[in-house]
Structure formats: C-alpha cells, structure tokens
Design a protein around this motif. Structure first.
Motif, PDB file in Angstrom:
ATOM      1  N   GLU A 238      14.325 -28.819  32.472  1.00 29.19           N
ATOM      2  CA  GLU A 238      13.331 -29.369  31.464  1.00 29.19           C
ATOM      3  C   GLU A 238      11.976 -28.443  30.958  1.00 29.19           C
ATOM      4  O   GLU A 238      11.594 -28.147  30.026  1.00 29.19           O
ATOM      5  N   GLN A 239      11.278 -28.158  32.556  1.00 28.87           N
ATOM      6  CA  GLN A 239      10.511 -27.214  32.867  1.00 28.87           C
ATOM      7  C   GLN A 239      11.000 -26.378  32.143  1.00 28.87           C
ATOM      8  O   GLN A 239       9.872 -25.442  31.669  1.00 28.87           O
ATOM      9  N   GLU A 240      12.399 -25.531  32.409  1.00 25.23           N
ATOM     10  CA  GLU A 240      12.426 -24.129  31.951  1.00 25.23           C
ATOM     11  C   GLU A 240      12.165 -24.032  30.463  1.00 25.23           C
ATOM     12  O   GLU A 240      12.281 -22.806  30.139  1.00 25.23           O
TER      13      GLU A 240
ATOM     14  N   THR B 140       6.035 -32.911  31.316  1.00 27.49           N
ATOM     15  CA  THR B 140       6.245 -32.110  30.136  1.00 27.49           C
ATOM     16  C   THR B 140       7.008 -32.391  29.497  1.00 27.49           C
ATOM     17  O   THR B 140       7.381 -31.856  28.461  1.00 27.49           O
TER      18      THR B 140
ATOM     19  N   ALA C 126      10.579 -26.211  28.094  1.00 29.81           N
ATOM     20  CA  ALA C 126       9.099 -26.025  27.988  1.00 29.81           C
ATOM     21  C   ALA C 126       8.948 -24.485  28.126  1.00 29.81           C
ATOM     22  O   ALA C 126       8.299 -23.963  26.883  1.00 29.81           O
ATOM     23  N   ASP C 127       8.783 -23.902  28.972  1.00 31.26           N
ATOM     24  CA  ASP C 127       8.344 -22.316  30.052  1.00 31.26           C
ATOM     25  C   ASP C 127       8.730 -21.581  28.430  1.00 31.26           C
ATOM     26  O   ASP C 127       7.960 -20.034  28.183  1.00 31.26           O
ATOM     27  N   ALA C 128      10.067 -21.508  27.881  1.00 32.61           N
ATOM     28  CA  ALA C 128      10.836 -21.133  27.155  1.00 32.61           C
ATOM     29  C   ALA C 128      10.638 -22.076  25.343  1.00 32.61           C
ATOM     30  O   ALA C 128      10.306 -20.595  24.821  1.00 32.61           O
ATOM     31  N   GLY C 129       9.888 -22.720  25.268  1.00 29.75           N
ATOM     32  CA  GLY C 129       8.656 -22.453  23.938  1.00 29.75           C
ATOM     33  C   GLY C 129       9.688 -24.174  23.552  1.00 29.75           C
ATOM     34  O   GLY C 129       9.010 -24.883  22.064  1.00 29.75           O
ATOM     35  N   THR C 130      10.454 -24.840  24.163  1.00 29.59           N
ATOM     36  CA  THR C 130      10.866 -25.924  23.193  1.00 29.59           C
ATOM     37  C   THR C 130      10.304 -27.262  24.025  1.00 29.59           C
ATOM     38  O   THR C 130       9.596 -27.091  25.048  1.00 29.59           O
ATOM     39  N   THR C 131       9.890 -27.415  23.030  1.00 33.73           N
ATOM     40  CA  THR C 131       9.352 -29.853  23.137  1.00 33.73           C
ATOM     41  C   THR C 131      10.552 -30.134  23.383  1.00 33.73           C
ATOM     42  O   THR C 131      11.319 -30.458  22.380  1.00 33.73           O
TER      43      THR C 131
ATOM     44  N   ASN D  58       8.620 -18.636  19.661  1.00 35.71           N
ATOM     45  CA  ASN D  58       9.686 -18.815  20.267  1.00 35.71           C
ATOM     46  C   ASN D  58       9.776 -20.313  20.383  1.00 35.71           C
ATOM     47  O   ASN D  58      10.328 -20.767  21.109  1.00 35.71           O
ATOM     48  N   ARG D  59       8.932 -20.671  19.245  1.00 33.69           N
ATOM     49  CA  ARG D  59       8.610 -22.402  19.882  1.00 33.69           C
ATOM     50  C   ARG D  59      10.155 -23.348  18.636  1.00 33.69           C
ATOM     51  O   ARG D  59      10.304 -22.943  17.814  1.00 33.69           O
TER      52      ARG D  59
END
Lengths: 284, 284
Positions: free
Chosen positions: A162-164, A230, A166-171, A64-65
């Motif tokens: 942006e935290q959302e 994050t 990150a939680d979903a796999g996006t850096t 998912n990243r």
C-alpha cells in the motif's frame, strides 16, 4: 458545490491500534434520520460526481493520481449495495470495479497480490475492490489453510504494497462495513425467504457465520497491524443501509477534496483554436 | 416494472444496407419533449437496473450471457455523456467500461482485435466500448494509414469476430451517436469557451472535423458491411442529449428484455437452510 461541512467523517470513523469501533447500529456522526440522509446523499451525488470528473480530467491531462476504495465486511454487510448506491453516483467511465472471490487454481499458484495488482486503478480512476488482499489474512487464518507464520508476515507485505501504491499516486481508502450478527441473521433470512434475493445466498455463508468471533478477531488484528497513516481503516456502522451509504459517500468526498484534483491546463491557445474552428466551417 | 411499451426503438433505429438514417435533430420515435423524456428516463432507470441485476444474477449462477454496448460517433457526439447518464442507472458492479484511444506502440504490434479481446465483458456483465474495433476501419482509411485492401478485409473479420461473441453468449448492441456538423461546431465552441470543459478538447479534433465527409462515408460503409442480423447497428439521433439518453436506455432495455435473463435456481433447499441458520444462532 454544497457548503463546506465541518465534521470530518474520516476522523470519526478512523480505527487502528487501541481504538474502539462504534456499535454497528449507532450514528456517531452525521444524520441519524433516514429522510435527511437520503436527501443529503442525493446532494452529495452531485458533489462526488464533480470531484470524480476533476480527478478523471487530471488523469487525462497526464496526472498520475487515482483512488482505490477497498470494501471489506462479513457476508451481507452491503458491499454490493454500497457500490450501487455510492459509486452509482459518478460516471462509470471513471470507475473500475473488481470483485475478488475464492482464488481460482491459477490464482493460487501465484503470490496472493498477483491478482490484486492486475485490477489496480489507472490514473484518474476510482478503483473499487469488493473484497481484496485482506481476504488473504482472513480466510486462510480462520480456516487454518496456511501456517500462522505465513499469514502473519502478510501484514508487513500489505503495508509495503500500500505504501508502493501511495508512492505511485494512488490514495487507498479502506472501509470495513461493520454489521452486527443480529442484522446478518435478518439479512440471511431475507435472502432465503425472498425468491429474487435467493441467488445471493451461499450455504457456505453459514460456516463463516459459525466462525463469527474468529473473523472478528482476525479483523481486529488487521486494524491493529494495517491501519497506517498512509492507508488508514475506517469502520462504517452498517446495520442501516442508508446511513452506511451516506458515510461511504462522505469518506470519498473528504478524501478526494483533500487530494484536490486539478483540471489540466490547456496545452493549446483557446483563442487560436476558436479561430481555426471557424475556419474549418460546416461541411456538406 | 413499467408497463410494456409497444413501440420498438430497435426497429425504428436499425440501419444497414440501403436504409436511411434519421436526421440527427429529429425525434423519429418516443418522446420529443425534454421534460417527458427525462421523467421517462428516471422510470427506465429502475427497469434497466432490475434487468441488469437479473443478467448479473444469471452470470453468478453459471449462465454464460453478457451484453456488449459499442458506442461510436464523431468527436463530441456524446459517448462519455451516454455512459454517465445511461450506464450510470445500473450498479457499477455489473458494468465493465473500456475506452479505446489511439493505439499504443505495443498495441500496434498486435492484431487490431488483440486489445479489444482483453476488454470483453464476462458472463453477467454489461460491457461498454467507448470507441472500438470500428476505429480500425475508420481512422486508417480516412488518414490513409494502411492500404485499402488491408482495411477492406476487416469488415469480414469483424463480422466473424462478432459472430464468435454471439456464439459465446454475448449480445452485441452497436450504437452510432449521430450528430450534425452544426451541433459539433456548437459543442467544440463550448469546450473551448468553458474552462471546466477545456480538458475534453483536443486540437486534433479539428483535423477530423475537416474530414467530416470522409468519415461519414466510412461510417456508411460500416453500416452496409457490418450491420448483421447477429449484431445490427442503430443510428441514434444525438443532437439532443436528453433524447439520445432516452433512446440508448430503451435500446438496452429492449435488448435485455429479449434476452430474458433468469435468476438462477437455488442449488440448496431454502427451508433446510433456514433451519440451519436458526441453529447457528447469534455469537458473542
């Protein structure tokens, strides 16, 4: 794969509350001579392409990243050039580019994150935002288009967004291309004096330049409020294009290396498939 | 800008009703030695990048033209490699890539052109379709998923769709990457034997290989029915990757050169702007 570098460009360029930016014309880390930087960028190209391929493969395999590169900067700071010279090093299959201009009438009727969400990278992709949701705490503020209370609450919204991600796999890698007003003057002149560059010029660029200090203040507040653990901000000294390209390539390499994308495990037995393949034979 | 070439790759590779394809391992036009082709591709890179920039600039200036490259071919024919090596030569800002896999449940509830329309290039862009609406006259036919009357009427629909694109300013370039079954065998083996390539392998590839002749017949009908003056098909001999890349780069160059994109006229007076620019000065 090139040898492991020991200097962290991310550590050298990360900014936030209370940290100073390096001067746009200086070389705080890495090569400070053009030939070395260009050769190095070519070498980096292979490395970045391999890392991108692994990220892409991981996505194909169900991972998912993804990575999202946010590019911000004053006019002529080199956002388009960075996309060409750095993202141009990897397979376009894995790159999703989105440029955000002045919002359209339709976009203005929605929340400012509405158009942003539609352009996010999918798993395996490197997304590139050429301008972004950060325009919504820049232009409305400097041009006084919305009340201060309105744009001020956006910092927290953006951090939550942006935290959302990150939680979903996006850096998320946020890059400020930092040019000096003197360099901008040279580049705007070049755009006006060179017919093949004239299409990049917009008379409104002069209005933004006249408000240089207001924009710098707005950026300073962005770095204070939204450079989070994050999703940190990196200020790239961008008066020298070759140095800017080298730095952004290295920021991407360090980030993806830390992510450590993995080629997916085969959900089939290669030996069995090889035997079946022989069995299919050659038609015709 | 490189010198004008006198051989037309488009003329050499155009196919349709009653025309024969060149053998996938042959060199009907252009260089037939790898070092020459690679050097030439690098030179072409600069040329293609300049043409793409002009197309992009024209779009920024309000032009409506764009290019759509449709890539079709059997598994391992090199669609992804072509995107990397040829589209990788231009600025990713101007490229919109879309890969079409097996339709999702949602996509199947819509007309087959629904998902295609959502990925069309906007003015100034080069769109790349990695597989396309042509899958809808291939897979359903060979796998007998829909009645013959259903897929047969799609040829006319597709021609009408592509005419509509042309009318709206999009030049469609349709490329069939033509590999031999022997070369596919080598490539599938390599994918199975090389751990870093294994993620590209799909056991279902063997089913399609077993139906090789049915797919070739379906392609032959596609060329007969949909190679139009508006949107012709080109069959690229693709057993040699370096030759395939050279050919596709040249197809794009010839096409954009014929389109003749123009840098937009300035809607401002450069002299006046230069004076105003001096007036704004350097802040801070």
């Amino acid at each position: 794969m090139a040898k492991k570098d020991h200097v962290s460009v991310r550590d050298a360029l990360r900014i936030g509350k209370g940290t100073e930016r390096h001067d746009p014309g200086t070389f705080p880390v890495g090569p400070h001579k053009k030939p070395k930087a260009l050769k190095d960028l070519l070498d980096s190209g292979g490395r970045l392409a391999k890392l991108q391929e692994a990220l892409y493969a991981e996505g194909v395999g169900g991972g998912n990243r993804s990575l999202l590169l946010v590019l911000q900067g004053m006019d002529t700071s080199g956002k388009g050039g960075t996309v060409g010279h750095v993202l141009g090093l990897v397979n376009p299959m894995g790159v999703r580019y989105a440029g955000f201009k002045k919002p359209t009438a339709t976009e203005r009727r929605h929340h400012y994150l509405w158009r942003i969400r539609k352009q996010l990278p999918v798993p395996g992709q490197i997304g590139v935002f050429d301008r972004s949701h950060y325009e919504d705490v820049l232009v409305p503020r400097v041009q006084k288009l919305v009340p201060a209370a309105e744009w001020r609450k956006r910092y927290a919204e953006i951090n939550a967004f942006e935290q959302e991600l990150a939680d979903a796999g996006t850096t998320v890698v946020k890059v400020f291309l930092d040019i000096s007003p003197e360099e901008q003057l040279r580049r705007l002149k070049a755009r006006l004096e060179t017919p093949a560059k004239r299409w990049k010029y917009n008379p409104a660029d002069l209005d933004a330049r006249a408000q240089w200090n207001d924009y710098q203040q707005a950026y300073a507040d962005i770095f204070t409020k939204t450079s989070t653990t994050t999703a940190p901000w990196y200020a790239v000294p961008a008066d020298h294009k070759w140095y800017r390209n080298w730095l952004v390539a290295r920021l991407l390499i360090e980030t993806i290396e830390e992510m450590g994308p993995k080629f997916p495990q085969a959900d089939f037995d290669p030996e069995t498939e090889l035997k079946k393949l022989e069995g299919v034979g050659v038609p015709g």
